[in-house]
Write a protein that holds these residues in place. Structure first.
Motif, mmCIF file in Angstrom:
data_model
loop_
_atom_site.group_PDB
_atom_site.id
_atom_site.type_symbol
_atom_site.label_atom_id
_atom_site.label_comp_id
_atom_site.label_asym_id
_atom_site.label_seq_id
_atom_site.Cartn_x
_atom_site.Cartn_y
_atom_site.Cartn_z
ATOM 1 N N TYR A 100 0.840 -1.197 0.000
ATOM 2 C CA TYR A 100 0.000 0.000 0.000
ATOM 3 C C TYR A 100 0.872 1.242 0.000
ATOM 4 O O TYR A 100 2.055 1.201 0.342
ATOM 5 N N GLU A 101 0.242 2.333 -0.376
ATOM 6 C CA GLU A 101 0.853 3.655 -0.272
ATOM 7 C C GLU A 101 0.090 4.388 0.827
ATOM 8 O O GLU A 101 -1.144 4.426 0.807
ATOM 9 N N LEU A 102 0.810 4.962 1.758
ATOM 10 C CA LEU A 102 0.189 5.677 2.872
ATOM 11 C C LEU A 102 0.131 7.168 2.552
ATOM 12 O O LEU A 102 1.142 7.769 2.185
ATOM 13 N N VAL A 103 -1.056 7.744 2.692
ATOM 14 C CA VAL A 103 -1.231 9.186 2.531
ATOM 15 C C VAL A 103 -1.721 9.724 3.873
ATOM 16 O O VAL A 103 -2.874 9.503 4.256
ATOM 17 N N ASP A 104 -0.817 10.369 4.599
ATOM 18 C CA ASP A 104 -1.143 10.979 5.887
ATOM 19 C C ASP A 104 -1.740 12.355 5.594
ATOM 20 O O ASP A 104 -1.049 13.364 5.558
ATOM 21 N N PHE A 105 -3.046 12.377 5.360
ATOM 22 C CA PHE A 105 -3.688 13.606 4.880
ATOM 23 C C PHE A 105 -3.815 14.690 5.942
ATOM 24 O O PHE A 105 -4.130 15.832 5.613
ATOM 25 N N VAL A 106 -3.529 14.363 7.199
ATOM 26 C CA VAL A 106 -3.568 15.381 8.247
ATOM 27 C C VAL A 106 -2.265 16.186 8.250
ATOM 28 O O VAL A 106 -2.278 17.410 8.251
ATOM 29 N N ASN A 107 -1.145 15.474 8.239
ATOM 30 C CA ASN A 107 0.160 16.145 8.277
ATOM 31 C C ASN A 107 0.644 16.580 6.905
ATOM 32 O O ASN A 107 1.544 17.415 6.802
ATOM 33 N N HIS A 108 0.069 16.012 5.857
ATOM 34 C CA HIS A 108 0.433 16.352 4.483
ATOM 35 C C HIS A 108 -0.854 16.481 3.677
ATOM 36 O O HIS A 108 -1.253 15.537 2.986
ATOM 37 N N PRO A 109 -1.523 17.633 3.790
ATOM 38 C CA PRO A 109 -2.819 17.805 3.126
ATOM 39 C C PRO A 109 -2.767 17.478 1.632
ATOM 40 O O PRO A 109 -1.778 17.749 0.958
ATOM 41 N N VAL A 110 -3.835 16.885 1.167
ATOM 42 C CA VAL A 110 -3.934 16.516 -0.244
ATOM 43 C C VAL A 110 -4.327 17.736 -1.071
ATOM 44 O O VAL A 110 -4.822 18.730 -0.548
ATOM 45 N N SER A 111 -4.115 17.638 -2.355
ATOM 46 C CA SER A 111 -4.487 18.729 -3.259
ATOM 47 C C SER A 111 -5.978 18.676 -3.576
ATOM 48 O O SER A 111 -6.638 17.641 -3.382
ATOM 49 N N GLU A 112 -6.471 19.760 -4.092
ATOM 50 C CA GLU A 112 -7.870 19.823 -4.513
ATOM 51 C C GLU A 112 -8.140 18.792 -5.605
ATOM 52 O O GLU A 112 -9.141 18.084 -5.573
ATOM 53 N N GLN A 113 -7.230 18.687 -6.551
ATOM 54 C CA GLN A 113 -7.379 17.723 -7.645
ATOM 55 C C GLN A 113 -7.411 16.292 -7.104
ATOM 56 O O GLN A 113 -8.237 15.483 -7.530
ATOM 57 N N PHE A 114 -6.537 15.984 -6.150
ATOM 58 C CA PHE A 114 -6.508 14.644 -5.565
ATOM 59 C C PHE A 114 -7.821 14.343 -4.851
ATOM 60 O O PHE A 114 -8.404 13.271 -5.031
ATOM 61 N N LEU A 115 -8.310 15.284 -4.052
ATOM 62 C CA LEU A 115 -9.556 15.070 -3.319
ATOM 63 C C LEU A 115 -10.731 14.881 -4.282
ATOM 64 O O LEU A 115 -11.583 14.020 -4.062
ATOM 65 N N LYS A 116 -10.754 15.631 -5.349
ATOM 66 C CA LYS A 116 -11.819 15.456 -6.353
ATOM 67 C C LYS A 116 -11.749 14.074 -6.984
ATOM 68 O O LYS A 116 -12.784 13.450 -7.224
ATOM 69 N N SER A 117 -10.538 13.587 -7.234
ATOM 70 C CA SER A 117 -10.418 12.252 -7.822
ATOM 71 C C SER A 117 -10.866 11.184 -6.827
ATOM 72 O O SER A 117 -11.474 10.184 -7.214
ATOM 73 N N VAL A 118 -10.603 11.391 -5.542
ATOM 74 C CA VAL A 118 -11.072 10.457 -4.518
ATOM 75 C C VAL A 118 -12.591 10.437 -4.484
ATOM 76 O O VAL A 118 -13.209 9.368 -4.442
ATOM 77 N N LEU A 119 -13.209 11.597 -4.519
ATOM 78 C CA LEU A 119 -14.671 11.670 -4.522
ATOM 79 C C LEU A 119 -15.259 10.949 -5.736
ATOM 80 O O LEU A 119 -16.258 10.241 -5.616
ATOM 81 N N GLN A 120 -14.615 11.108 -6.863
ATOM 82 C CA GLN A 120 -15.091 10.432 -8.080
ATOM 83 C C GLN A 120 -14.989 8.918 -7.911
ATOM 84 O O GLN A 120 -15.909 8.185 -8.265
ATOM 85 N N LYS A 121 -13.890 8.440 -7.323
ATOM 86 C CA LYS A 121 -13.709 6.997 -7.117
ATOM 87 C C LYS A 121 -14.662 6.459 -6.052
ATOM 88 O O LYS A 121 -15.089 5.314 -6.121
ATOM 89 N N LEU A 122 -14.981 7.284 -5.065
ATOM 90 C CA LEU A 122 -15.957 6.889 -4.047
ATOM 91 C C LEU A 122 -17.371 6.869 -4.610
ATOM 92 O O LEU A 122 -18.247 6.192 -4.085
ATOM 93 N N ASN A 123 -17.583 7.668 -5.655
ATOM 94 C CA ASN A 123 -18.905 7.844 -6.242
ATOM 95 C C ASN A 123 -19.885 8.380 -5.193
ATOM 96 O O ASN A 123 -21.014 7.896 -5.053
ATOM 97 N N LEU A 124 -19.390 9.364 -4.453
ATOM 98 C CA LEU A 124 -20.181 9.997 -3.393
ATOM 99 C C LEU A 124 -20.066 11.509 -3.498
ATOM 100 O O LEU A 124 -19.055 12.023 -3.973
ATOM 101 N N PRO A 125 -21.065 12.228 -3.002
ATOM 102 C CA PRO A 125 -20.937 13.688 -2.920
ATOM 103 C C PRO A 125 -19.972 14.050 -1.795
ATOM 104 O O PRO A 125 -19.737 13.255 -0.871
ATOM 105 N N VAL A 126 -19.412 15.219 -1.855
ATOM 106 C CA VAL A 126 -18.451 15.653 -0.840
ATOM 107 C C VAL A 126 -19.052 15.596 0.565
ATOM 108 O O VAL A 126 -18.361 15.323 1.541
ATOM 109 N N GLU A 127 -20.351 15.810 0.668
ATOM 110 C CA GLU A 127 -21.019 15.788 1.970
ATOM 111 C C GLU A 127 -20.801 14.458 2.710
ATOM 112 O O GLU A 127 -20.731 14.411 3.935
#
Length: 115
Positions: A27-54
């Motif tokens: 696995y690849e670890l993304v410590d999103f608290v200490n190393h915030p993700v980019s807007e583009q990355f978060l949008k891609s995660v939402l797309q893969k989750l197939n969920l609204p940001v809420e």
């Protein structure tokens, strides 16, 4: 390869981390608290989750209750808020290729990894 969006202060996130280690699952670890993700990355995660940001917002957090509960906030604004306040984001999140899940309950994680 699995990507784990991880918050070390979260017991559920640590549980998934420990499971990946014990099972020797790469696995690849993304410590999103200490190393915030980019807007583009978060949008891609939402797309893969197939969920609204809420669905990513931890509404029981004090920060949410005090600053955001009574506001009408757009999806774009929420993405920025989550990047600036990562403690408001659900965790853990597992990503495998073009799919992702919020890793709660733990049984969901095991099922996702077996696919």
């Amino acid at each position: 390869m699995i990507t784990l969006l991880h918050n070390n202060s979260c017991s559920k996130s640590r549980c998934v981390f420990d499971y990946l280690e014990a099972e020797k699952i790469p696995y690849e670890l993304v410590d999103f608290v200490n190393h915030p993700v980019s807007e583009q990355f978060l949008k891609s995660v939402l797309q893969k989750l197939n969920l609204p940001v809420e669905a990513l917002i931890r509404k029981n957090e004090m920060l949410f209750q005090e600053q955001f509960a009574q506001k009408d906030i757009s999806e774009e604004e929420w993405i920025k808020i989550l990047i600036e306040n990562p403690e408001l984001m659900q965790r853990p999140i597992l990503i495998k290729e073009e799919a992702a899940i919020i890793g709660r309950p733990f049984e969901k994680v095991v099922e996702f990894l077996k696919k």
